[in-house]
Write a protein that holds these residues in place. Structure first.
Motif, PDB file in Angstrom:
ATOM      1  N   ILE A  17       0.844  -1.203   0.000  1.00 53.48           N
ATOM      2  CA  ILE A  17       0.000   0.000   0.000  1.00 53.48           C
ATOM      3  C   ILE A  17       0.872   1.243   0.000  1.00 53.48           C
ATOM      4  O   ILE A  17       0.621   2.206  -0.747  1.00 53.48           O
ATOM      5  N   SER A  18       1.926   1.252   0.820  1.00 57.36           N
ATOM      6  CA  SER A  18       2.826   2.401   0.883  1.00 57.36           C
ATOM      7  C   SER A  18       3.533   2.619  -0.449  1.00 57.36           C
ATOM      8  O   SER A  18       3.606   3.749  -0.954  1.00 57.36           O
ATOM      9  N   ALA A  19       4.054   1.526  -1.045  1.00 54.42           N
ATOM     10  CA  ALA A  19       4.742   1.635  -2.326  1.00 54.42           C
ATOM     11  C   ALA A  19       3.786   2.067  -3.429  1.00 54.42           C
ATOM     12  O   ALA A  19       4.142   2.861  -4.317  1.00 54.42           O
ATOM     13  N   LEU A  20       2.564   1.570  -3.379  1.00 52.88           N
ATOM     14  CA  LEU A  20       1.566   1.914  -4.386  1.00 52.88           C
ATOM     15  C   LEU A  20       1.190   3.395  -4.296  1.00 52.88           C
ATOM     16  O   LEU A  20       1.042   4.072  -5.324  1.00 52.88           O
ATOM     17  N   ALA A  21       1.036   3.897  -3.086  1.00 52.51           N
ATOM     18  CA  ALA A  21       0.708   5.313  -2.905  1.00 52.51           C
ATOM     19  C   ALA A  21       1.801   6.194  -3.505  1.00 52.51           C
ATOM     20  O   ALA A  21       1.512   7.201  -4.176  1.00 52.51           O
ATOM     21  N   GLU A  22       3.061   5.817  -3.293  1.00 53.30           N
ATOM     22  CA  GLU A  22       4.166   6.590  -3.855  1.00 53.30           C
ATOM     23  C   GLU A  22       4.180   6.502  -5.377  1.00 53.30           C
ATOM     24  O   GLU A  22       4.425   7.505  -6.067  1.00 53.30           O
ATOM     25  N   ALA A  23       3.903   5.319  -5.909  1.00 56.78           N
ATOM     26  CA  ALA A  23       3.910   5.151  -7.363  1.00 56.78           C
ATOM     27  C   ALA A  23       2.807   5.967  -8.022  1.00 56.78           C
ATOM     28  O   ALA A  23       3.013   6.568  -9.083  1.00 56.78           O
ATOM     29  N   LEU A  24       1.634   5.997  -7.414  1.00 53.54           N
ATOM     30  CA  LEU A  24       0.523   6.773  -7.974  1.00 53.54           C
ATOM     31  C   LEU A  24       0.816   8.263  -7.919  1.00 53.54           C
ATOM     32  O   LEU A  24       0.236   9.050  -8.686  1.00 53.54           O
ATOM     33  N   ASP A  25       1.729   8.648  -7.021  1.00 57.54           N
ATOM     34  CA  ASP A  25       2.090  10.062  -6.865  1.00 57.54           C
ATOM     35  C   ASP A  25       3.330  10.420  -7.671  1.00 57.54           C
ATOM     36  O   ASP A  25       3.922  11.474  -7.464  1.00 57.54           O
ATOM     37  N   GLY A  26       3.742   9.532  -8.567  1.00 55.99           N
ATOM     38  CA  GLY A  26       4.884   9.813  -9.424  1.00 55.99           C
ATOM     39  C   GLY A  26       6.178   9.175  -8.988  1.00 55.99           C
ATOM     40  O   GLY A  26       7.229   9.428  -9.593  1.00 55.99           O
ATOM     41  N   GLY A  27       6.144   8.339  -7.954  1.00 53.42           N
ATOM     42  CA  GLY A  27       7.345   7.660  -7.485  1.00 53.42           C
ATOM     43  C   GLY A  27       7.720   6.486  -8.365  1.00 53.42           C
ATOM     44  O   GLY A  27       7.157   6.281  -9.450  1.00 53.42           O
ATOM     45  N   ALA A  48      12.433   0.640 -15.098  1.00 53.57           N
ATOM     46  CA  ALA A  48      11.047   0.498 -15.554  1.00 53.57           C
ATOM     47  C   ALA A  48      10.793   1.381 -16.761  1.00 53.57           C
ATOM     48  O   ALA A  48      11.408   2.447 -16.911  1.00 53.57           O
ATOM     49  N   GLU A  49       9.888   0.941 -17.629  1.00 50.76           N
ATOM     50  CA  GLU A  49       9.529   1.741 -18.801  1.00 50.76           C
ATOM     51  C   GLU A  49       8.916   3.076 -18.364  1.00 50.76           C
ATOM     52  O   GLU A  49       8.210   3.139 -17.348  1.00 50.76           O
ATOM     53  N   PRO A  50       9.187   4.156 -19.092  1.00 49.91           N
ATOM     54  CA  PRO A  50       8.656   5.477 -18.714  1.00 49.91           C
ATOM     55  C   PRO A  50       7.130   5.445 -18.575  1.00 49.91           C
ATOM     56  O   PRO A  50       6.432   4.787 -19.348  1.00 49.91           O
ATOM     57  N   GLY A  51       6.640   6.161 -17.576  1.00 50.22           N
ATOM     58  CA  GLY A  51       5.202   6.270 -17.371  1.00 50.22           C
ATOM     59  C   GLY A  51       4.585   5.109 -16.635  1.00 50.22           C
ATOM     60  O   GLY A  51       3.357   5.053 -16.492  1.00 50.22           O
ATOM     61  N   THR A  52       5.392   4.176 -16.155  1.00 56.91           N
ATOM     62  CA  THR A  52       4.871   2.980 -15.487  1.00 56.91           C
ATOM     63  C   THR A  52       4.784   3.190 -13.982  1.00 56.91           C
ATOM     64  O   THR A  52       5.756   3.592 -13.350  1.00 56.91           O
ATOM     65  N   ALA A  53       3.613   2.897 -13.413  1.00 55.58           N
ATOM     66  CA  ALA A  53       3.443   2.952 -11.962  1.00 55.58           C
ATOM     67  C   ALA A  53       3.454   1.556 -11.358  1.00 55.58           C
ATOM     68  O   ALA A  53       3.982   1.347 -10.265  1.00 55.58           O
TER      69      ALA A  53
END
Length: 374
Positions: A17-27, A48-53
């Protein structure tokens, strides 16, 4: 890329959940996994390929490892469209593995709703554990949702008791990953369980067609029965596989491997996979058609139909069914009457349950191997 091992424990889900929250925020992109083989196949040390969350690692129906590339915008578009269809943001129970797209989207929806998901941590699926995990969520006033696969729903209906009572209390239960049979729909309705059968896949950021109707922002077209999907929910390709990406994604459209048709009421009906056609004696038989006929017969709970090599017919239509009190001749007669003589299974065998792979999907390769050996 951040690879997160998900074993169902509270700590691993919290980390995801923590990693996902960061990824959705551009992490950095997140790769949830349980299998180290699939994790390594995704080459986590490669950027990772550009634009991938999120990268959803899946072996697919062929066993070839693939990594579905999902952007933050695709994931959030799916989550917002789901809430709009169900009746608004609410509280979610995670009852399916979070490394599959159906479970992951429960976490995305919770993050966007600003709610903390309840989690079914027990290994396997038992109705009493489901009831216990749902209890804190069901005491809340806002909409309560969960997502299940048909096998889980069937177990709740079979068991009755606290698990079924908990299921009745949800405002909506999305049922996906595999087809929801007419019998299962009827049983859920009779039991007072509000289900929403969903069609979708990792490439569409989870379900994108609910009860035959595309979500807002999703467009479905049929190309010689092949289901093709357009919309903001689409993935943007496969991990390190430009060849597969070019084959499946073109001009902003995803060409699935599924056959479909529009019902008289304008709803999408999935007829099965394109590669599940059986050529028997020169006649093409859709496995999904035979399965629908079989599961509509009294006493049949589930069925898988495959083609096996046959010296006379090229391929023989054979079926593995789950049910009791069934007469094989009657089953074959029903298939013959509704779909023609070629559709009548040459052989019908029974099992207590169908072999599964992934989140509730029937392992057709295992069924075929089982029937070939027998």
């Amino acid at each position: 890329m951040r690879a997160v091992g998900v074993d169902g424990s509270p700590g691993s889900v919290d980390e995801l959940i923590s990693a996902l929250a960061e990824a959705l925020d551009g992490g950095q992109a997140v790769l949830p996994y349980t299998s180290e083989v699939l994790r390594d196949a995704m080459e986590p040390t490669h950027p990772a390929e550009p634009g991938t969350a999120v990268i959803i690692a899946t072996s697919g129906s062929t066993g070839e490892p693939k990594g579905v590339l999902l952007s933050a915008s695709a994931l959030t578009a799916s989550a917002h469209a789901t809430h709009a269809r169900l009746g608004g943001p609410g509280h979610w129970l995670l009852a399916t593995p979070a490394h599959y797209i159906g479970g992951l989207q429960v976490l995305v929806r919770s993050l966007l709703a600003g709610t903390t998901p309840s989690v079914l941590h027990a290994s396997g699926f038992r109705p009493d554990d489901f009831a216990e995990a749902a209890a804190p969520l069901l005491s809340l006033d806002s909409p309560r949702y969960t997502a299940l696969v048909p096998t889980q729903l069937g177990r709740l209906l079979d068991a009755g008791g606290p698990g079924l009572a908990a299921a009745r209390a949800f405002d909506a239960i999305i049922v996906g990953a595999a087809a929801t049979t007419a019998d299962l729909r009827e049983r859920a309705a009779e039991a007072g369980v509000k289900i929403v059968p969903a069609y979708g896949m990792s490439e569409t950021a989870s379900g994108c067609v609910y009860d035959g109707v595309p979500l807002d922002g999703v467009r479905v077209e049929l190309e010689d029965e092949r289901v093709c999907i357009t919309g903001d929910v689409l993935a943007h390709g496969y991990r390190l596989r430009p060849d597969l990406t070019a084959e499946a994604f073109e001009d902003g459209r995803f060409r699935t491997s599924d056959r479909g048709r529009w019902s008289a009421g304008g709803r999408l009906e999935i007829l099965g996979r394109i590669d599940d056609m059986i050529n028997t004696g020169g006649v093409k038989v859709a496995a999904a058609t035979v399965e629908r006929i079989l599961t509509a017969q009294p006493g049949i709970r589930d069925a898988c139909v495959v083609g096996v090599p046959d010296p006379e017919w090229g391929e023989a239509v054979v079926a593995l069914v789950v049910g009791t009190g069934c007469d094989v001749d009657s089953l074959r007669a029903a298939c013959r009457e509704e779909a023609g003589a070629a559709a009548a299974p040459k052989r019908v065998e029974f099992a207590e349950e169908l072999p599964l792979r992934g989140p509730g999907k029937v392992d057709r390769t295992a069924v075929r191997n089982l029937l070939r050996r027998s």
